[in-house]
Scaffold this active site. Sequence first.
Site, PDB file in Angstrom:
ATOM      1  N   TYR A  20      30.080 -28.519  27.227  1.00 35.85           N
ATOM      2  CA  TYR A  20      29.788 -27.093  28.187  1.00 35.85           C
ATOM      3  C   TYR A  20      30.669 -26.059  28.340  1.00 35.85           C
ATOM      4  CZ  TYR A  20      28.566 -25.147  32.522  1.00 35.85           C
ATOM      5  OH  TYR A  20      28.210 -24.244  33.769  1.00 35.85           O
ATOM      6  N   GLU A  42      22.463 -24.414  39.554  1.00 36.41           N
ATOM      7  CA  GLU A  42      23.635 -24.447  40.414  1.00 36.41           C
ATOM      8  C   GLU A  42      23.366 -24.957  41.853  1.00 36.41           C
ATOM      9  OE1 GLU A  42      27.097 -24.256  39.720  1.00 36.41           O
ATOM     10  OE2 GLU A  42      26.867 -23.267  37.828  1.00 36.41           O
ATOM     11  N   TRP A  50      28.910 -31.486  38.999  1.00 37.36           N
ATOM     12  CA  TRP A  50      28.050 -30.746  38.093  1.00 37.36           C
ATOM     13  C   TRP A  50      27.602 -31.448  36.729  1.00 37.36           C
ATOM     14  CZ3 TRP A  50      24.876 -27.006  37.293  1.00 37.36           C
ATOM     15  CH2 TRP A  50      24.770 -26.265  36.046  1.00 37.36           C
TER      16      TRP A  50
END
Length: 197
Positions: A20, A42, A50
């Site tokens: 990522y 988000e 995350w």
Amino acid sequence: MTTIIHRCHWCGTDPDYVRYHDQVWGRPVRDSQELFAKLCLEGQQAGLSWITILRKQQHYENAFCQFNPYQLVTMPQAQRDALIHNAGIVRNRLKIAAIFKNAGAYLALAEQGIAFNAFLWEFSQGKPRIFARQGGDIPATDEVSDAMAKALKKLGFSFVGSTICYALMQAVGMVNDHVVDCHCYASICEQMETFSL
């Protein structure tokens, strides 16, 4: 001799995070629907790490019509209600409801003739902001994310506080918060310098 690749410290060595970081984070995004998806994801992160959301991203895309706002607003209520039992996503009623609420707000903007990408990028004057960050000087919010959060909330979006908005800006290349010794920093600066909507 082994070449040492320097990365931002937050991604560690987890393969999902490294991928990522190297391929997605900080690269400028133009597409309105992709920006909408990233804003929603988000928001799902609030209170979580995350990596939790990253590993569930495919499940989110499958459950929420690939984040197509037009399809989301027409999803039958029974199908929406069933999402609380979907183990592939974060089963939080407020967070699930927020995605549908955000889809409605997105479409309300579109009905006014305002493209979502243009709306978001206007907060950075239509171009990425390039910084020369060191390891310890990356903020969680700034005046731009404050303004974005305020505007999004006024339009009816949910889970769009300033911290979430700043994380969005980092993720979609509105700011370059890769540290200067990260191997991605220079290439992302080049992408940003030629960016246009």
